[in-house]
Design a protein around this motif. Structure first.
Motif, mmCIF file in Angstrom:
data_model
loop_
_atom_site.group_PDB
_atom_site.id
_atom_site.type_symbol
_atom_site.label_atom_id
_atom_site.label_comp_id
_atom_site.label_asym_id
_atom_site.label_seq_id
_atom_site.Cartn_x
_atom_site.Cartn_y
_atom_site.Cartn_z
ATOM 1 N N ALA A 184 0.836 -1.200 0.000
ATOM 2 C CA ALA A 184 0.000 0.000 0.000
ATOM 3 C C ALA A 184 0.870 1.249 0.000
ATOM 4 N N LYS A 185 0.596 2.139 -0.915
ATOM 5 C CA LYS A 185 1.391 3.357 -1.061
ATOM 6 C C LYS A 185 0.724 4.567 -0.403
ATOM 7 N N THR A 186 -0.586 4.636 -0.492
ATOM 8 C CA THR A 186 -1.286 5.816 0.026
ATOM 9 C C THR A 186 -1.981 5.474 1.339
ATOM 10 N N ILE A 187 -2.372 6.519 2.036
ATOM 11 C CA ILE A 187 -3.094 6.339 3.298
ATOM 12 C C ILE A 187 -4.439 5.673 3.041
ATOM 13 N N LYS A 188 -5.071 5.998 1.914
ATOM 14 C CA LYS A 188 -6.359 5.385 1.574
ATOM 15 C C LYS A 188 -6.207 3.885 1.373
ATOM 16 N N LYS A 192 -3.876 1.983 2.705
ATOM 17 C CA LYS A 192 -3.589 1.385 4.015
ATOM 18 C C LYS A 192 -4.854 1.274 4.852
ATOM 19 N N SER A 193 -5.717 2.287 4.811
ATOM 20 C CA SER A 193 -6.953 2.219 5.589
ATOM 21 C C SER A 193 -7.878 1.136 5.050
ATOM 22 N N THR A 194 -7.848 0.910 3.745
ATOM 23 C CA THR A 194 -8.646 -0.173 3.161
ATOM 24 C C THR A 194 -8.166 -1.529 3.676
ATOM 25 N N VAL A 195 -6.847 -1.703 3.754
ATOM 26 C CA VAL A 195 -6.296 -2.959 4.254
ATOM 27 C C VAL A 195 -6.623 -3.135 5.731
ATOM 28 N N PHE A 196 -6.552 -2.043 6.506
ATOM 29 C CA PHE A 196 -6.913 -2.129 7.927
ATOM 30 C C PHE A 196 -8.377 -2.521 8.085
ATOM 31 N N CYS A 197 -9.254 -2.007 7.237
ATOM 32 C CA CYS A 197 -10.669 -2.392 7.287
ATOM 33 C C CYS A 197 -10.825 -3.883 6.993
ATOM 34 N N GLN A 198 -10.083 -4.384 6.017
ATOM 35 C CA GLN A 198 -10.133 -5.816 5.697
ATOM 36 C C GLN A 198 -9.636 -6.648 6.879
ATOM 37 N N LEU A 199 -8.584 -6.168 7.543
ATOM 38 C CA LEU A 199 -8.048 -6.877 8.697
ATOM 39 C C LEU A 199 -9.067 -6.912 9.832
ATOM 40 N N ARG A 200 -9.744 -5.779 10.069
ATOM 41 C CA ARG A 200 -10.790 -5.736 11.098
ATOM 42 C C ARG A 200 -11.920 -6.710 10.769
ATOM 43 N N GLU A 201 -12.301 -6.776 9.502
ATOM 44 C CA GLU A 201 -13.352 -7.716 9.093
ATOM 45 C C GLU A 201 -12.896 -9.156 9.306
ATOM 46 N N TRP A 202 -11.622 -9.427 9.000
ATOM 47 C CA TRP A 202 -11.102 -10.774 9.186
ATOM 48 C C TRP A 202 -11.127 -11.156 10.666
ATOM 49 N N ILE A 203 -10.713 -10.219 11.526
ATOM 50 C CA ILE A 203 -10.707 -10.481 12.968
ATOM 51 C C ILE A 203 -12.128 -10.661 13.490
ATOM 52 N N SER A 204 -13.075 -9.870 12.999
ATOM 53 C CA SER A 204 -14.455 -9.998 13.473
ATOM 54 C C SER A 204 -15.062 -11.330 13.055
ATOM 55 N N GLY A 205 -14.523 -11.965 12.020
ATOM 56 C CA GLY A 205 -15.012 -13.262 11.583
ATOM 57 C C GLY A 205 -14.459 -14.433 12.367
ATOM 58 N N LEU A 206 -13.500 -14.169 13.249
ATOM 59 C CA LEU A 206 -12.926 -15.237 14.068
ATOM 60 C C LEU A 206 -13.929 -15.685 15.119
ATOM 61 N N PRO A 207 -13.822 -16.928 15.591
ATOM 62 C CA PRO A 207 -14.691 -17.379 16.678
ATOM 63 C C PRO A 207 -14.463 -16.544 17.939
ATOM 64 N N ALA A 208 -15.474 -16.451 18.767
ATOM 65 C CA ALA A 208 -15.397 -15.624 19.979
ATOM 66 C C ALA A 208 -14.254 -16.052 20.879
ATOM 67 N N ILE A 209 -13.998 -17.345 20.983
ATOM 68 C CA ILE A 209 -12.928 -17.825 21.859
ATOM 69 C C ILE A 209 -11.576 -17.322 21.397
ATOM 70 N N SER A 210 -11.357 -17.189 20.084
ATOM 71 C CA SER A 210 -10.088 -16.690 19.569
ATOM 72 C C SER A 210 -9.907 -15.221 19.895
ATOM 73 N N LYS A 211 -10.989 -14.466 19.801
ATOM 74 C CA LYS A 211 -10.893 -13.038 20.076
ATOM 75 C C LYS A 211 -10.592 -12.777 21.544
ATOM 76 N N VAL A 212 -11.160 -13.571 22.455
ATOM 77 C CA VAL A 212 -10.901 -13.403 23.878
ATOM 78 C C VAL A 212 -9.453 -13.709 24.182
ATOM 79 N N CYS A 213 -8.930 -14.788 23.616
ATOM 80 C CA CYS A 213 -7.546 -15.183 23.879
ATOM 81 C C CYS A 213 -6.566 -14.188 23.294
ATOM 82 N N SER A 214 -6.879 -13.593 22.142
ATOM 83 C CA SER A 214 -5.926 -12.701 21.505
ATOM 84 C C SER A 214 -5.867 -11.325 22.166
ATOM 85 N N THR A 215 -6.886 -10.973 22.955
ATOM 86 C CA THR A 215 -6.860 -9.662 23.606
ATOM 87 C C THR A 215 -6.171 -9.716 24.959
ATOM 88 N N ASN A 216 -5.953 -10.899 25.498
ATOM 89 C CA ASN A 216 -5.327 -11.008 26.822
ATOM 90 C C ASN A 216 -3.841 -11.094 26.733
#
Length: 140
Positions: free
Chosen positions: A110-114, A116-140
């Motif tokens: 990614a070259k521009t801020i736009k 990079k923000s698109t990739v960050f949005c994709q990453l957030r979507e990927w994380i939100s698709g993880l099972p709840a147990i994975s999200k709890v473990c990854s935040t601790n």
């Protein structure tokens, strides 16, 4: 067999339980040092190099332990774990890892801020698709 404890307030069953937990940790470190060459396979002096080496060795152990349990451990047969953890769904490890690597490669390109923000949005979507147990473990 004699097991000693400096804490006189706990009963014998608790001492044996704690010793059992510690013994599994000791055997884990002995196995990683003896067979997976923790500390001897790589001679780095920086903290980051040591952490990277330890992570690789522990990852090897996890894969080996997973295979051992799939082949030998009757507790892993029949989906017993999934009966008690409804929110955990089958994660295809290879697909999830490929998706994550693709996102990181896109971020690196990614070259521009736009972009990079698109990739960050994709990453957030990927994380939100993880099972709840994975999200709890990854935040601790």
């Amino acid at each position: 067999m004699a097991i000693l404890s400096t804490d006189l307030t706990i009963d014998a069953e608790e001492i044996v339980r704690i010793y059992g937990m510690r013994w599994s940790i000791e055997t884990f470190f002995k196995f990683t040092k003896s067979y997976l060459k923790l500390g001897t396979e790589f001679q780095g002096r920086s903290f980051d190099m040591l952490i990277s080496h330890t992570t690789v060795v522990f990852s090897r152990y996890l894969v080996m332990e997973f295979e051992r349990r799939q082949e030998n451990d009757p507790k892993s047969l029949g989906g017993l774990f999934f009966l008690f953890a409804d929110e955990v769904r089958d994660l295809d490890y290879q697909t999830a890892l490929q998706q994550l690597i693709t996102l990181f490669l896109q971020m690196a390109e990614a070259k521009t801020i736009k972009d990079k923000s698109t990739v960050f949005c994709q990453l957030r979507e990927w994380i939100s698709g993880l099972p709840a147990i994975s999200k709890v473990c990854s935040t601790n």
